[in-house]
Design a protein around this motif. Structure first.
Motif, PDB file in Angstrom:
ATOM      1  N   LEU A 174       0.824  -1.206   0.000  1.00 44.84           N
ATOM      2  CA  LEU A 174       0.000   0.000   0.000  1.00 44.84           C
ATOM      3  C   LEU A 174       0.862   1.262   0.000  1.00 44.84           C
ATOM      4  CD1 LEU A 174      -2.768  -1.162   2.480  1.00 44.84           C
ATOM      5  CD2 LEU A 174      -3.091  -0.620   0.059  1.00 44.84           C
ATOM      6  N   ALA A 175       1.953   1.240   0.749  1.00 47.19           N
ATOM      7  CA  ALA A 175       2.857   2.396   0.759  1.00 47.19           C
ATOM      8  C   ALA A 175       3.475   2.588  -0.621  1.00 47.19           C
ATOM      9  CB  ALA A 175       3.942   2.210   1.815  1.00 47.19           C
ATOM     10  N   GLN A 210       0.783   4.094  -2.883  1.00 44.67           N
ATOM     11  CA  GLN A 210       0.543   5.496  -2.518  1.00 44.67           C
ATOM     12  C   GLN A 210       1.703   6.383  -2.971  1.00 44.67           C
ATOM     13  OE1 GLN A 210       0.353   6.362   1.736  1.00 44.67           O
ATOM     14  NE2 GLN A 210      -1.356   7.775   1.367  1.00 44.67           N
ATOM     15  N   SER A 211       2.921   5.929  -2.757  1.00 46.26           N
ATOM     16  CA  SER A 211       4.092   6.710  -3.163  1.00 46.26           C
ATOM     17  C   SER A 211       4.160   6.898  -4.671  1.00 46.26           C
ATOM     18  CB  SER A 211       5.381   6.017  -2.679  1.00 46.26           C
ATOM     19  OG  SER A 211       5.440   5.972  -1.271  1.00 46.26           O
ATOM     20  N   GLY A 228       1.663   7.352  -6.495  1.00 45.75           N
ATOM     21  CA  GLY A 228       0.580   8.246  -6.895  1.00 45.75           C
ATOM     22  C   GLY A 228      -0.646   7.534  -7.439  1.00 45.75           C
ATOM     23  N   ASP A 240      -4.195   6.312  -7.911  1.00 45.14           N
ATOM     24  CA  ASP A 240      -5.514   6.707  -7.411  1.00 45.14           C
ATOM     25  C   ASP A 240      -6.593   5.666  -7.709  1.00 45.14           C
ATOM     26  OD1 ASP A 240      -5.825   7.119 -10.152  1.00 45.14           O
ATOM     27  OD2 ASP A 240      -5.774   9.301  -9.999  1.00 45.14           O
ATOM     28  N   LEU A 286      -6.802   1.309  -7.344  1.00 37.05           N
ATOM     29  CA  LEU A 286      -6.117   0.090  -6.957  1.00 37.05           C
ATOM     30  C   LEU A 286      -6.911  -1.111  -7.464  1.00 37.05           C
ATOM     31  CD1 LEU A 286      -3.807  -1.255  -5.492  1.00 37.05           C
ATOM     32  CD2 LEU A 286      -4.981  -0.875  -3.326  1.00 37.05           C
ATOM     33  N   ALA A 289      -5.413   0.174   4.385  1.00 37.50           N
ATOM     34  CA  ALA A 289      -5.379   1.425   3.618  1.00 37.50           C
ATOM     35  C   ALA A 289      -6.076   2.524   4.392  1.00 37.50           C
ATOM     36  CB  ALA A 289      -6.036   1.222   2.258  1.00 37.50           C
ATOM     37  N   TYR A 317      -4.958   6.216   3.205  1.00 38.17           N
ATOM     38  CA  TYR A 317      -4.858   6.076   1.747  1.00 38.17           C
ATOM     39  C   TYR A 317      -6.221   5.666   1.202  1.00 38.17           C
ATOM     40  CZ  TYR A 317      -3.062   4.236  -2.752  1.00 38.17           C
ATOM     41  OH  TYR A 317      -2.830   3.972  -4.082  1.00 38.17           O
ATOM     42  N   PRO A 320      -7.638   5.380  -2.370  1.00 39.20           N
ATOM     43  CA  PRO A 320      -7.842   5.306  -3.818  1.00 39.20           C
ATOM     44  C   PRO A 320      -9.213   4.701  -4.119  1.00 39.20           C
ATOM     45  CG  PRO A 320      -6.578   3.415  -3.108  1.00 39.20           C
ATOM     46  CD  PRO A 320      -6.799   4.264  -1.878  1.00 39.20           C
TER      47      PRO A 320
END
Length: 367
Positions: free
Chosen positions: A198-199, A202-203, A205, A207, A209, A225, A230, A232
């Motif tokens: 998940l990191a 997110q890193s 970008g 939007d 998943l 999440a 986070y 998305p």
């Protein structure tokens, strides 16, 4: 084509076996399949015609070796037709046996492409979409309904179901020029902690998943999440069906989740409403897509037997050959055909229209 020698069952009802996980982590699928198949069998038997069914079920706990044992037990009990297996990995072990024994096999939900091609079998047909179909159609839907999303994929790399959908999703997404910014994987042993994946998403970008996985790890992903802030858009496939009743999961976290599925219990057509009402009356809960697939499987068998003129006193080999011949000629309207008709090619793959639903207020609705 294998050689075989069969004997007539001498029965007045077709003996139909169901193999699936009735206990264990995937029991929500197998139990709903068995329950829904029984509803369809009871409805058909109540018609009082020449075609009657006797349903026999065996638990495989979503394990390939156990599924083989279940198949052998059903054969010992005189099974003539197999509705199963429920999941792909067990199917890949059972299908070669049903091919050798000439048992007509109609799987409600084992979606792997290999299920209908392993050993070049001719006796296996699917009610569910193949993994390749799910993957490519998911990419198509996202491309046509979302505005240039940055996509992350998390899939299970020791599960053929997940791998197959991921591979075909990525191929279709790449051909359309879609933006996949991250991919993460996990295994059966590591499906309790997704913070690294998940990191990474997110890193990068992401939007949106895409989760070509079953609902149990998906529920963990949604929970973790949320904990990390986070949010998305989550998009899953038919294995996500069941997330609203996942054990120890806050179902409110599934609000806004999309999934590609051929069945929605909230559909207003009469067939769906009657099925859902009967299921709720008998079992006290709302059926999932796997159950709808099983219900359609029994009615497909009914229509195929009618078309073939098969009778219950025929051997399983004779029934198998008769049903193989008529399956590509059928057009079946069912719970999972989105108001259209299901048809099959000679390889056993089904053709029908998939639909996407979104979870709103704890139910599936059409966007």
């Amino acid at each position: 084509m294998p050689s075989w020698t069969g004997e007539s069952s001498g029965s007045s009802a077709f003996k139909v076996g169901v193999i699936g996980p009735l206990t264990g982590g995937a029991a929500i699928y197998g139990t709903c399949v068995a329950n829904s198949a029984q509803i369809a069998v009871d409805e058909i038997n109540a018609l009082g015609g020449d075609i009657q069914f006797e349903l026999m079920t065996e638990d495989d706990v979503n394990d390939a070796e156990t599924s083989v044992n279940a198949y052998n037990a059903l054969m010992d009990d005189g099974m003539q037709i197999l509705v199963g297996t429920v999941t792909t990995q067990p199917a890949l072990s059972v299908v070669p046996l049903s091919y050798e024994d000439r048992v007509f096999t109609l799987t409600p939900s084992a979606s792997g492409d290999d299920v209908i091609s392993i050993n070049d079998n001719d006796n296996v047909f699917q009610i569910c979409f193949t993994d390749s179909n799910q993957g490519s159609r998911s990419a198509q839907y996202i491309d046509e309904n979302f505005d240039s999303p940055k996509i992350a994929i998390i899939y299970k790399n020791d599960d053929q179901y997940s791998i197959g959908i991921r591979d075909n999703f990525k191929a279709e997404a790449d051909s359309r020029g879609m933006d996949i910014v991250y991919e993460g994987t996990f295994t059966e042993a590591s499906q309790t902690d997704f913070n690294v994946q998940l990191a990474g998403a997110q890193s990068a970008g992401a939007d949106l998943l895409f989760l070509p996985i079953y609902y149990t790890p998906a529920s963990v992903i949604l929970t973790q999440a949320n904990a990390m802030g986070y949010a998305p858009t989550f998009f899953g496939v038919d294995g996500m069906d069941g997330i609203l009743t996942a054990e120890n999961f806050d179902a409110s976290l599934a609000e806004g989740v999309y999934l590609l599925t051929p069945f929605s219990a909230d559909s207003e057509d009469e067939m769906t409403q009657n099925f859902v009402a009967e299921y709720q009356d008998r079992f006290g809960e709302i059926p999932n897509q796997f159950g709808a697939d099983a219900y359609d499987a029994i009615y497909t068998l009914y229509q195929a037997i009618q078309a073939a003129g098969a009778t219950a006193d025929m051997s399983n080999e004779e029934i198998c050959d008769a049903l193989i011949e008529v399956m590509p000629t059928l057009a079946v309207t069912g719970l999972t055909s989105a108001g259209s008709e299901m048809t099959w090619d000679e390889n056993g793959a089904v053709s029908k229209d998939p639909t996407a639903v979104i979870i709103e207020n704890g139910t599936y609705v059409t966007p």
